[in-house]
Design a protein around this motif. Sequence first.
Motif, PDB file in Angstrom:
ATOM      1  N   TYR A  68      -8.466  -9.384  13.762  1.00 38.60           N
ATOM      2  CA  TYR A  68      -7.704  -9.915  13.767  1.00 38.60           C
ATOM      3  C   TYR A  68      -8.273 -11.614  14.150  1.00 38.60           C
ATOM      4  CZ  TYR A  68      -4.693 -13.006  17.284  1.00 38.60           C
ATOM      5  OH  TYR A  68      -4.487 -14.148  17.769  1.00 38.60           O
ATOM      6  N   LEU A  69      -9.530 -11.452  14.854  1.00 38.98           N
ATOM      7  CA  LEU A  69     -10.046 -13.016  15.303  1.00 38.98           C
ATOM      8  C   LEU A  69     -10.644 -13.219  13.715  1.00 38.98           C
ATOM      9  CD1 LEU A  69     -12.319 -11.877  17.899  1.00 38.98           C
ATOM     10  CD2 LEU A  69     -10.412 -13.301  17.734  1.00 38.98           C
ATOM     11  N   THR A  96      -9.809 -13.011  10.442  1.00 44.27           N
ATOM     12  CA  THR A  96      -8.547 -13.270  10.273  1.00 44.27           C
ATOM     13  C   THR A  96      -7.706 -14.630  10.509  1.00 44.27           C
ATOM     14  OG1 THR A  96      -7.090 -12.138  10.628  1.00 44.27           O
ATOM     15  CG2 THR A  96      -9.054 -11.546   8.850  1.00 44.27           C
ATOM     16  N   ILE A  97      -8.154 -15.275  11.159  1.00 46.37           N
ATOM     17  CA  ILE A  97      -7.695 -16.732  12.448  1.00 46.37           C
ATOM     18  C   ILE A  97      -7.049 -17.319  11.190  1.00 46.37           C
ATOM     19  CG2 ILE A  97      -7.198 -18.088  14.214  1.00 46.37           C
ATOM     20  CD1 ILE A  97      -8.339 -15.632  15.784  1.00 46.37           C
ATOM     21  N   PRO A  98      -6.314 -17.937  10.887  1.00 46.94           N
ATOM     22  CA  PRO A  98      -6.587 -19.121   9.823  1.00 46.94           C
ATOM     23  C   PRO A  98      -7.400 -20.255  11.047  1.00 46.94           C
ATOM     24  CG  PRO A  98      -4.081 -18.464  10.161  1.00 46.94           C
ATOM     25  CD  PRO A  98      -4.954 -17.627  10.932  1.00 46.94           C
ATOM     26  N   LYS A 153      -6.599 -23.177  11.179  1.00 47.33           N
ATOM     27  CA  LYS A 153      -6.425 -24.740  11.484  1.00 47.33           C
ATOM     28  C   LYS A 153      -5.658 -23.699  13.427  1.00 47.33           C
ATOM     29  CE  LYS A 153      -1.518 -23.637   9.642  1.00 47.33           C
ATOM     30  NZ  LYS A 153      -0.977 -23.328  10.638  1.00 47.33           N
ATOM     31  N   ASP A 154      -5.507 -22.647  13.489  1.00 49.95           N
ATOM     32  CA  ASP A 154      -5.330 -21.514  14.295  1.00 49.95           C
ATOM     33  C   ASP A 154      -6.458 -22.290  15.219  1.00 49.95           C
ATOM     34  OD1 ASP A 154      -2.865 -21.814  13.352  1.00 49.95           O
ATOM     35  OD2 ASP A 154      -2.052 -20.236  12.800  1.00 49.95           O
ATOM     36  N   LEU A 155      -7.552 -21.434  15.039  1.00 48.85           N
ATOM     37  CA  LEU A 155      -8.594 -21.416  15.877  1.00 48.85           C
ATOM     38  C   LEU A 155      -8.788 -22.490  17.360  1.00 48.85           C
ATOM     39  CD1 LEU A 155     -11.317 -21.036  12.787  1.00 48.85           C
ATOM     40  CD2 LEU A 155     -10.281 -19.974  14.999  1.00 48.85           C
ATOM     41  N   GLN A 181     -12.056 -13.738   4.139  1.00 43.43           N
ATOM     42  CA  GLN A 181     -11.752 -15.240   4.773  1.00 43.43           C
ATOM     43  C   GLN A 181     -11.537 -16.826   3.389  1.00 43.43           C
ATOM     44  OE1 GLN A 181     -14.887 -15.973   7.254  1.00 43.43           O
ATOM     45  NE2 GLN A 181     -13.869 -15.738   9.301  1.00 43.43           N
ATOM     46  N   VAL A 235      -7.957 -16.016   3.253  1.00 41.20           N
ATOM     47  CA  VAL A 235      -6.925 -16.734   5.029  1.00 41.20           C
ATOM     48  C   VAL A 235      -7.250 -18.103   4.612  1.00 41.20           C
ATOM     49  CG1 VAL A 235      -7.928 -17.105   7.498  1.00 41.20           C
ATOM     50  CG2 VAL A 235      -8.166 -14.954   6.257  1.00 41.20           C
ATOM     51  N   ARG A 283      -9.855 -21.038   5.817  1.00 42.14           N
ATOM     52  CA  ARG A 283     -11.701 -20.290   6.170  1.00 42.14           C
ATOM     53  C   ARG A 283     -11.919 -20.361   4.591  1.00 42.14           C
ATOM     54  NH1 ARG A 283     -10.881 -17.303  11.535  1.00 42.14           N
ATOM     55  NH2 ARG A 283     -13.416 -16.913  11.389  1.00 42.14           N
TER      56      ARG A 283
END
Length: 133
Positions: A20-21, A23-25, A27-29, A90, A94, A97
């Motif tokens: 999950y961590l 593959t976070i886009p 812009k959403d980090l 990534q 993704v 990334r």
Amino acid sequence: MKKTSWLHIPALIFLVLSIYLLTIPGKDLPEVGLFDAIPLFDKWVHMGMFGILVFLFAMAFQKKIQTKPSILPLIALLALAYGIAMEYVQKYCVANRSFDITDILADGAGCAIGWWLAKVVLKRKHSVKQQII
């Protein structure tokens, strides 16, 4: 019927959390903010994640490692291969990334630390058992 260990559950949960961590886009980090003062914070996170991952899987397979020690380096190598694969995920799958070779180096360092820590813990655990017997 063989008794199964519950120790695989934390390892699997942490693996899913790491997927999950990783593959976070982009812009959403979250903004790091407070941690901007820590140099290479992202690399420390990678080292920690992969060290924990190797350690948890080593604990899950500790009985097999005692009988077949070559499983421990295999766990570390598989974790590193997972880290390399996630860099490609990534890059190609993704949004926002990218592939970063220094992340792979940090993953490798984390795998080595997890391997070492697992060896230390398992050696202590084994020597304590020997003293009891």
